[in-house]
Enzyme design. Structure first.
Site, PDB file in Angstrom:
ATOM      1  CB  CYS A  86      36.970  58.678  64.618  1.00  0.00           C
ATOM      2  SG  CYS A  86      38.765  58.903  64.634  1.00  0.00           S
ATOM      3  CG  HIS A 181      36.981  55.943  60.505  1.00  0.00           C
ATOM      4  ND1 HIS A 181      36.222  57.083  60.341  1.00  0.00           N
ATOM      5  CD2 HIS A 181      38.159  56.343  61.050  1.00  0.00           C
ATOM      6  CE1 HIS A 181      36.919  58.133  60.757  1.00  0.00           C
ATOM      7  NE2 HIS A 181      38.090  57.717  61.189  1.00  0.00           N
ATOM      8  CD  GLU A 183      33.311  55.994  58.597  1.00  0.00           C
ATOM      9  OE1 GLU A 183      33.880  57.089  58.709  1.00  0.00           O
ATOM     10  OE2 GLU A 183      33.083  55.252  59.578  1.00  0.00           O
TER      11      GLU A 183
END
Length: 525
Positions: A86, A181, A183
């Site tokens: 990002c 993202h 994660e």
């Protein structure tokens, strides 16, 4: 010979994203050690850490604002793979000659990215094939700016309708940027993408497991402590319990655990702690029964912060007194975990920084001159729990809901009295028991009962009663930063209320707290 579990390591530079710790936890889940450092780390510090790869985190900042943070130039000349996430992708693009602009159409939430070119980062990783025959990934976006022009020698790997460069790559230098993202769980293939970067591109081995962490910790504890004795404040919470078990395995009876029963614990909790750690596991425990001392100190005090400080001060005084009796003790053990270290560094410097010893000893007397032992200081909470399971601690204890340090001292509103604590203990035990019976306990993030120092009229049989009120509280949350009140079934709430009013003499009314966070906090005090 134990394996060097820190041999391969990933450095995550933190630009301030709410997901940065989650990113680190994902790398650990993959089986590789990593650390979180501030974005303005020096070249010398990076060289000393010697990472196998570097990840640049997201950020609430905008790369196009003056003074917004940048990665150290050395990141791109160190010769190791780099992954920008990002904001991390955007600062990589700018620093290597690309351009970033504010997006007319911001992306927050679910998006589908279309794979346009082959890349080592996402080869054979996809969620579906679109009608055009392109592989697509379901991802989670959270950005207002976007890369408008990628640096020279980079290629476009993936895009969306509104984001032309959702993934960019320089395969020769092993530099990669993803606008989404990976994660978060909403990015379905996110963990596979991170695995590909960490294990495949960076060449790390998955050496970081519960078993190897325990083995490594025991070796290091024995080296640090030698033949000395250690003292630990055992609360029965996750961190101190796992610390106790690790030390017991490393040094046996040379560990002395001090368990302070402050009269503010849950129903039968003191007995359970003593039985488990003393009788079952054979730890050396000093039991300090101190209910009267705590309640005397709290008498007449109704302000929450004042209560917290008193409880902390009395605990330290009692612990000091017991520690001073243990003349052979040379070390103080603490259950400091990695988020404590990050938080401590952030409060001191305004940002997370390189791991440092986190001293939260408080008021221990200087004449004690004890060394500090912190076997969990590299670990996240989920890792601590997994290690606890490996060490034989019961699942229900390791995964039970959070309990505040001051205990019932902040769940009895206003002045704390023994009568109030006794009523609250019994009411709370009924609530938790019913949650387990209804298979709801693990479906809420935290549940507890609060004692309200107000009386309410009730009717029992033909008689009138004028007794106390308690409130039930149950919330659902991912990170405890925000929370929703749990929509528990009405029949369940009715059953809990009936049991409390009928079984706990002294309570006439039960209410349910339907406040979210924000505006309310999870605990009432």
């Amino acid at each position: 010979m134990t394996k060097n579990i820190h041999k391969h390591r990933i450095l995550i530079l933190d630009f301030g994203s709410q997901y940065t710790q989650l990113l680190a936890r994902r790398v650990r889940e993959i089986g590789v050690y990593c650390e979180l450092w501030a974005w303005d780390v020096t070249e010398a510090q990076i060289r000393e850490f010697n990472p196998s790869g570097i990840i640049l985190s997201g950020s609430p900042e905008s790369t196009i604002e003056n003074g917004s943070p940048r990665a150290p130039d050395y990141v791109f000349t160190a010769g190791v793979p780099v992954l920008g996430v990002c904001y991390g992708m955007q600062t990589m693009a700018i620093q290597l000659g690309g351009k970033v602009e504010s997006s007319n159409q911001r992306e927050f939430g679910y998006a589908q990215v279309e794979i346009k070119a082959d890349s080592a980062l996402i080869r054979d990783i996809k969620d579906a094939i679109n009608p055009a025959g392109e592989a697509v990934l379901d991802v989670w976006m959270s950005h207002g700016d976007k890369v408008a022009e990628i640096p020279a020698d980079f290629v476009t790997v993936a895009s969306t309708d509104t984001c032309p460069f959702a993934i960019m790559a320089n395969e020769e230098k092993r530099f990669y940027g993803v606008q989404f993202h990976p994660e978060v769980t909403h990015t379905k293939q996110g963990l596979r993408l991170l695995e590909r970067f960490v294990l495949g591109i960076c060449g790390c081995e998955a050496l970081w497991t519960s078993a190897t962490i325990i083995e490594d910790a025991i070796v290091r504890l024995r080296e640090q402590i030698g033949d000395d004795h250690v003292i630990l404040g055992l609360s029965g919470g996750v961190d101190s319990s796992v610390t106790a078990m690790l030390l017991h395995r490393a040094i046996g009876k040379r560990l002395t655990c001090v368990f302070v029963d402050n009269g503010l614990l849950r129903l039968n909790e003191a007995d359970q702690v003593l039985e488990m750690f003393g009788d079952k596991f054979g730890l050396n425990i000093v039991h300090v029964a101190a209910e009267d001392r705590f309640l005397s100190a709290l008498a007449g005090v109704d302000e929450p912060e004042a209560k917290r400080k008193i409880i902390g001060r009395v605990f330290v005084e009692l612990f000091d007194e017991e520690a001073c009796k243990q003349e052979q003790v040379k070390w103080l053990a603490q259950g400091t975990i990695y988020p404590d270290v990050i938080e401590s560094a952030a409060s001191a410097t305004g940002k997370a920084h390189v791991i440092k010893s986190h001293h939260n000893v408080g008021g221990l007397p200087k004449e004690m001159k004890l060394g500090l032992v912190e076997p969990l200081k590299e670990l996240f909470k989920d890792e601590v729990r997994k290690i606890g399971l490996e060490l034989g601690l019961p699942y229900d204890m390791l995964y039970r809901h959070p309990f505040p340090g001051p205990g019932l001292g902040v769940r009895v509103l206003g002045e704390v009295k023994k009568e109030y604590c006794d009523l609250l203990r019994r009411a709370d035990a009924i609530f938790i028991e019913e949650l387990h019976k209804a298979d709801l306990y693990n479906k809420v993030s935290q549940a507890f009962t609060v004692f309200l120092p107000v009386r309410s009229v009730g009717v029992m049989g033909d008689g009138r009663k004028y007794d106390w009120v308690v409130s039930l509280r149950a919330v659902e949350t991912v990170d405890f930063m925000t929370a929703h009140w749990a929509h528990l079934p009405y029949d369940f709430l009715g059953r809990v209320s009936n049991r409390i009013i009928n079984e706990v003499n002294g309570i006439s009314r039960v209410v349910y707290d339907i406040s979210g966070k924000p505006p309310a906090t999870i605990e009432w005090e």
